[in-house]
Design a protein around this motif. Structure first.
Motif, PDB file in Angstrom:
ATOM      1  N   SER A  86     -12.285  -7.143  -3.983  1.00  0.00           N
ATOM      2  CA  SER A  86     -11.479  -6.839  -2.816  1.00  0.00           C
ATOM      3  C   SER A  86     -10.024  -6.889  -3.264  1.00  0.00           C
ATOM      4  CB  SER A  86     -11.698  -7.879  -1.724  1.00  0.00           C
ATOM      5  OG  SER A  86     -13.066  -8.167  -1.601  1.00  0.00           O
ATOM      6  N   VAL A  87      -9.211  -5.996  -2.696  1.00  0.00           N
ATOM      7  CA  VAL A  87      -7.812  -5.915  -3.111  1.00  0.00           C
ATOM      8  C   VAL A  87      -6.922  -6.029  -1.887  1.00  0.00           C
ATOM      9  CG1 VAL A  87      -6.090  -4.477  -4.260  1.00  0.00           C
ATOM     10  CG2 VAL A  87      -8.461  -4.409  -5.037  1.00  0.00           C
ATOM     11  N   LEU A  88      -5.879  -6.820  -2.022  1.00  0.00           N
ATOM     12  CA  LEU A  88      -4.837  -6.856  -1.005  1.00  0.00           C
ATOM     13  C   LEU A  88      -3.548  -6.458  -1.701  1.00  0.00           C
ATOM     14  CD1 LEU A  88      -3.814  -7.566   1.854  1.00  0.00           C
ATOM     15  CD2 LEU A  88      -3.513  -9.914   1.087  1.00  0.00           C
ATOM     16  N   VAL A  89      -2.906  -5.410  -1.184  1.00  0.00           N
ATOM     17  CA  VAL A  89      -1.737  -4.897  -1.885  1.00  0.00           C
ATOM     18  C   VAL A  89      -0.506  -4.893  -0.984  1.00  0.00           C
ATOM     19  CG1 VAL A  89      -2.590  -2.558  -1.444  1.00  0.00           C
ATOM     20  CG2 VAL A  89      -0.824  -2.886  -3.148  1.00  0.00           C
ATOM     21  N   ILE A  90       0.600  -5.386  -1.518  1.00  0.00           N
ATOM     22  CA  ILE A  90       1.898  -5.287  -0.856  1.00  0.00           C
ATOM     23  C   ILE A  90       2.566  -4.054  -1.417  1.00  0.00           C
ATOM     24  CG2 ILE A  90       4.227  -6.255  -0.697  1.00  0.00           C
ATOM     25  CD1 ILE A  90       3.070  -9.015  -0.911  1.00  0.00           C
ATOM     26  N   GLU A  91       3.084  -3.193  -0.562  1.00  0.00           N
ATOM     27  CA  GLU A  91       3.708  -2.004  -1.107  1.00  0.00           C
ATOM     28  C   GLU A  91       4.727  -1.415  -0.141  1.00  0.00           C
ATOM     29  OE1 GLU A  91       3.322  -0.870  -4.491  1.00  0.00           O
ATOM     30  OE2 GLU A  91       5.114  -0.150  -3.487  1.00  0.00           O
ATOM     31  N   HIS A  92       5.746  -0.804  -0.729  1.00  0.00           N
ATOM     32  CA  HIS A  92       6.722  -0.076   0.082  1.00  0.00           C
ATOM     33  C   HIS A  92       6.466   1.420   0.045  1.00  0.00           C
ATOM     34  CE1 HIS A  92       9.234  -3.224   1.517  1.00  0.00           C
ATOM     35  NE2 HIS A  92       9.431  -3.728   0.319  1.00  0.00           N
ATOM     36  N   HIS A  93       5.812   1.878  -1.039  1.00  0.00           N
ATOM     37  CA  HIS A  93       5.485   3.299  -1.131  1.00  0.00           C
ATOM     38  C   HIS A  93       4.440   3.616  -0.060  1.00  0.00           C
ATOM     39  CE1 HIS A  93       7.439   2.923  -4.961  1.00  0.00           C
ATOM     40  NE2 HIS A  93       7.274   4.198  -5.238  1.00  0.00           N
ATOM     41  N   PRO A 136       6.828   9.144  -8.450  1.00  0.00           N
ATOM     42  CA  PRO A 136       5.667   9.577  -7.648  1.00  0.00           C
ATOM     43  C   PRO A 136       4.439   9.858  -8.496  1.00  0.00           C
ATOM     44  CG  PRO A 136       7.633  10.723  -6.933  1.00  0.00           C
ATOM     45  CD  PRO A 136       8.023   9.940  -8.144  1.00  0.00           C
ATOM     46  N   ASP A 137       4.670  10.413  -9.699  1.00  0.00           N
ATOM     47  CA  ASP A 137       3.558  10.731 -10.584  1.00  0.00           C
ATOM     48  C   ASP A 137       2.813   9.467 -11.002  1.00  0.00           C
ATOM     49  OD1 ASP A 137       2.312  12.920 -11.703  1.00  0.00           O
ATOM     50  OD2 ASP A 137       3.101  12.408 -13.702  1.00  0.00           O
ATOM     51  N   GLU A 138       3.598   8.468 -11.448  1.00  0.00           N
ATOM     52  CA  GLU A 138       2.997   7.203 -11.877  1.00  0.00           C
ATOM     53  C   GLU A 138       2.333   6.495 -10.699  1.00  0.00           C
ATOM     54  OE1 GLU A 138       5.915   5.698 -15.466  1.00  0.00           O
ATOM     55  OE2 GLU A 138       6.718   5.718 -13.439  1.00  0.00           O
ATOM     56  N   THR A 139       2.936   6.600  -9.513  1.00  0.00           N
ATOM     57  CA  THR A 139       2.367   5.984  -8.326  1.00  0.00           C
ATOM     58  C   THR A 139       0.999   6.573  -8.028  1.00  0.00           C
ATOM     59  OG1 THR A 139       4.593   5.766  -7.473  1.00  0.00           O
ATOM     60  CG2 THR A 139       2.814   5.428  -5.916  1.00  0.00           C
ATOM     61  N   GLU A 140       0.913   7.894  -8.144  1.00  0.00           N
ATOM     62  CA  GLU A 140      -0.361   8.589  -7.933  1.00  0.00           C
ATOM     63  C   GLU A 140      -1.433   8.076  -8.886  1.00  0.00           C
ATOM     64  OE1 GLU A 140      -0.669  12.090  -6.342  1.00  0.00           O
ATOM     65  OE2 GLU A 140      -2.836  11.840  -6.627  1.00  0.00           O
ATOM     66  N   GLN A 141      -1.048   7.961 -10.180  1.00  0.00           N
ATOM     67  CA  GLN A 141      -1.971   7.448 -11.195  1.00  0.00           C
ATOM     68  C   GLN A 141      -2.436   6.050 -10.843  1.00  0.00           C
ATOM     69  OE1 GLN A 141      -0.713   7.260 -15.215  1.00  0.00           O
ATOM     70  NE2 GLN A 141      -0.441   9.478 -15.412  1.00  0.00           N
ATOM     71  N   LEU A 142      -1.469   5.237 -10.381  1.00  0.00           N
ATOM     72  CA  LEU A 142      -1.769   3.856 -10.039  1.00  0.00           C
ATOM     73  C   LEU A 142      -2.782   3.787  -8.897  1.00  0.00           C
ATOM     74  CD1 LEU A 142      -0.833   0.900 -10.692  1.00  0.00           C
ATOM     75  CD2 LEU A 142       0.519   1.105  -8.626  1.00  0.00           C
ATOM     76  N   MET A 143      -2.608   4.701  -7.894  1.00  0.00           N
ATOM     77  CA  MET A 143      -3.534   4.751  -6.764  1.00  0.00           C
ATOM     78  C   MET A 143      -4.953   4.958  -7.248  1.00  0.00           C
ATOM     79  SD  MET A 143      -1.596   7.132  -4.006  1.00  0.00           S
ATOM     80  CE  MET A 143      -3.126   7.850  -3.413  1.00  0.00           C
ATOM     81  N   LEU A 144      -5.091   5.935  -8.165  1.00  0.00           N
ATOM     82  CA  LEU A 144      -6.416   6.232  -8.703  1.00  0.00           C
ATOM     83  C   LEU A 144      -6.959   5.022  -9.438  1.00  0.00           C
ATOM     84  CD1 LEU A 144      -5.756   9.837 -10.039  1.00  0.00           C
ATOM     85  CD2 LEU A 144      -7.075   9.167  -8.018  1.00  0.00           C
ATOM     86  N   PRO A 151       2.799  -3.168  -6.791  1.00  0.00           N
ATOM     87  CA  PRO A 151       2.435  -2.663  -8.121  1.00  0.00           C
ATOM     88  C   PRO A 151       3.169  -1.380  -8.484  1.00  0.00           C
ATOM     89  CG  PRO A 151       0.670  -2.264  -6.554  1.00  0.00           C
ATOM     90  CD  PRO A 151       1.656  -3.139  -5.865  1.00  0.00           C
ATOM     91  N   ALA A 152       3.645  -0.626  -7.506  1.00  0.00           N
ATOM     92  CA  ALA A 152       4.292   0.653  -7.816  1.00  0.00           C
ATOM     93  C   ALA A 152       5.812   0.549  -7.834  1.00  0.00           C
ATOM     94  CB  ALA A 152       3.859   1.718  -6.818  1.00  0.00           C
TER      95      ALA A 152
END
Lengths: 297, 269
Positions: free
Chosen positions: B217-224, B197-205, B191-192
């Motif tokens: 329940s969430v399953l996330v694939i991510e490289h960040h 980094p700013d947008e990634t932070e927002q996305l985390m929240l 998703p990121a």
């Protein structure tokens, strides 16, 4: 007057077939070059009911429409799993197959044609049915089933991930379009008073598709406009004899080059449709301005 | 709920998703090889691994886009291995895509409205005749779609064509569309990607917020890595289609095998 009425009836008959094709091609994204075949089925079944079985016209239209619909279910089962161009080619084959089969059925006149059918299609009947079919089309498109069709056109995989049975949506669109074409064929048979398999050849099928594309994919008002213009255009230029087909071709090319999305592409000529188009445009402008301001900072 | 175990409290023991010996071969290549792991109900789990480790393939297997070669996938204890993709979505498993797949020519609202279709039950004939049930349910769908757009901060852009939305909002719209299905399990594929980094932070929240709000329940694939370490309670690591490690973020990050897969082997001369 007779002549004008004739053109109105022709527009009205074609409009019904084009509306169905608009659902299939414009909204569901499946291109067909075989809807002449469904028209032929509607026309011949209707003529059999009227001329051979002496049934009332309303019942004959219904029979023609249902027959076209039933055949489309079989065709859909066989071809709807095909991707893109392959479906298009399969429909082309279907249209030609219907024509060639009819060429060889002497019960309905074979290749020579079937003459002196009763004239039952009137201008008022045609216009009344047009009204009904426009409303039906509009209501289908603005339902969840209609939105599922559009989703299948836009992004098939994402549609499936949204729980949409894409095959079923395509099937519904195909059957509806075949039923519409069947009704149009039935009216055609009882207006022309004669039937010949070549009336429903590939040129007829492509004519219908061109009307949908010319008017704009994904627009009901576009399909209506496209039908009115493209059916009446050759009549307007009738005095120029064979040149009228050149004008017809030219009009199609000008639209395709100048406005590839068609006259109305995706927009509707309704108060809310216009409002939405205007709102989207101003929102886009604001966004572009905001981007520019951000870039300037 | 699934009826597999009548004992009270046992429902929590059944993982929302369980992979058992999952294998996918493309010709001779095993893109996913004998992978097993489970996801607890209500948690955020991470699926990580170097490029080509088979993460997206696993998503495609779970959602039925690919047919499984061997092994099985259990959703709330019952197998979904051979179901059609749309059926799996109906059951409550949906996803977003690495390369965004919106209904590009539709407005943001129509994107969400389309995905709300499972909340309505009216048939085609009812729609054609505009019967009361059609009117009632269409109204409810519109309310639901607008509500979701509001929650996700897209209300003021609802009339924009999806294509014209800025990139970050397109990702957000894709998540909104997924939420319209009332899913039990949401799979997020990078998703990121392409976010700063700013947008990634927002996305985390946002992810933690929707998890709580919608109880999914969430399953996330991510490289960040900061996103993964920040939000996930559980991480599964893949490498070349095989499971490499499984556990809490801190444990996984310290696992020498994981470090090796990401950074290469230490030179021992």
């Amino acid at each position: 007057m007779e002549y004008i009425q004739g053109i109105i009836i022709l527009i009205g008959i074609n409009l019904i077939a084009v509306l169905g094709l608009s659902i299939l091609t414009g909204f569901t994204g499946l291109f067909s070059f075989g809807h002449g075949g469904f028209m032929a089925i509607g026309a011949y079944v209707c003529a059999i009911f009227v001329a051979r079985l002496h049934q009332p016209f309303a019942l004959a239209i219904l029979a023609g429409a249902l027959s076209a619909g039933l055949v489309s279910v079989v065709i859909g089962r066989l071809t709807l799993k095909l991707k893109g161009d392959y479906f298009c080619i399969a429909t082309m084959g279907f249209g030609e197959a219907v024509r060639i089969i009819l060429n060889n059925v002497n019960y309905v006149g074979g290749a020579r044609g079937w003459e002196s059918l009763p004239k039952l299609t009137t201008v008022w009947l045609t216009l009344a049915l047009d009204l009904v079919f426009v409303v039906v089309t509009w209501n289908i498109i603005n339902s969840r089933q209609g939105r599922n069709m559009v989703a299948a056109r836009e992004e098939e995989l994402a549609a499936q991930m949204a729980g949409i049975d894409v095959f079923k949506s395509k099937m519904i669109a195909l059957v509806i379009s075949a039923v519409f074409a069947g009704v149009a064929g039935a009216l055609m048979a009882q207006y022309m008073q004669f039937l010949r398999p070549t009336m429903f050849n590939m040129t007829k099928s492509t004519d219908l598709t061109i009307m949908v594309i010319f008017g704009g994919l994904g627009s009901i008002s576009g399909s209506i406009l496209g039908t009115i213009l493209l059916v009446s255009l050759p009549e307007l230029f009738r005095d120029f004899a064979q040149w009228r087909l050149v004008f017809y071709g030219l009009a199609v090319i000008v639209i395709m080059v100048g406005r590839p999305q068609g006259l109305m592409g995706g927009l509707e000529l309704t108060p809310s449709g216009i409002r939405r188009a205007v709102a989207a445009r101003s929102a886009r402008r604001e966004l572009a301005a905001a981007d520019k301001a951000e870039a300037a900072e | 709920m699934s009826g597999a175990d009548p004992r009270p409290g046992a429902a929590q023991a059944v993982p929302v998703l369980e992979l058992r010996g999952l294998t996918k071969r493309f010709g001779g290549l095993a893109a996913v090889n004998d992978v097993s792991f489970a996801i607890r109900e209500g948690g955020i789990s991470g699926l990580i691994g170097p490029n080509g480790a088979g993460k997206t393939t696993i998503f495609n297997l779970i959602t039925g886009v690919y047919k499984v070669s061997a092994g099985s996938i259990l959703f709330k204890g019952s197998p979904i291995t051979d179901l059609e993709p749309y059926r799996i979505a109906d059951l409550g498993v949906t996803r977003t895509f690495q390369n965004i797949r919106l209904f590009k020519n539709l407005s943001a609202r129509d994107n969400v409205l389309t995905a709300c279709h499972m909340s309505a039950r009216y048939g085609l004939a009812e729609a054609i005749l505009r019967l009361p049930r059609y009117r009632r349910e269409e109204k409810a769908l519109a309310v639901k779609a607008d509500g979701l757009l509001e929650i996700m901060g897209l209300a003021d852009r609802a009339d924009l064509t999806a294509n014209n939305l800025p990139y970050g909002l397109q990702r957000r719209l894709e998540i909104t569309r997924a939420l319209a299905l009332d899913p039990t399990l949401l799979l997020l594929d990078e998703p990121a990607a392409g976010m700063n980094p700013d947008e990634t932070e927002q996305l985390m929240l946002l992810i933690s917020d929707i998890r709580k709000r919608f109880g999914l329940s969430v399953l996330v694939i991510e490289h960040h890595m900061d996103l993964i370490m920040g939000v996930c309670e559980h991480i599964h690591v893949l490498n070349f289609g095989c499971s490499l490690a499984d556990g809490d973020p801190a444990v996984v990050a310290g696992d020498p095998k994981v470090v090796e897969a990401y950074l290469g082997q230490e030179d021992e001369r």
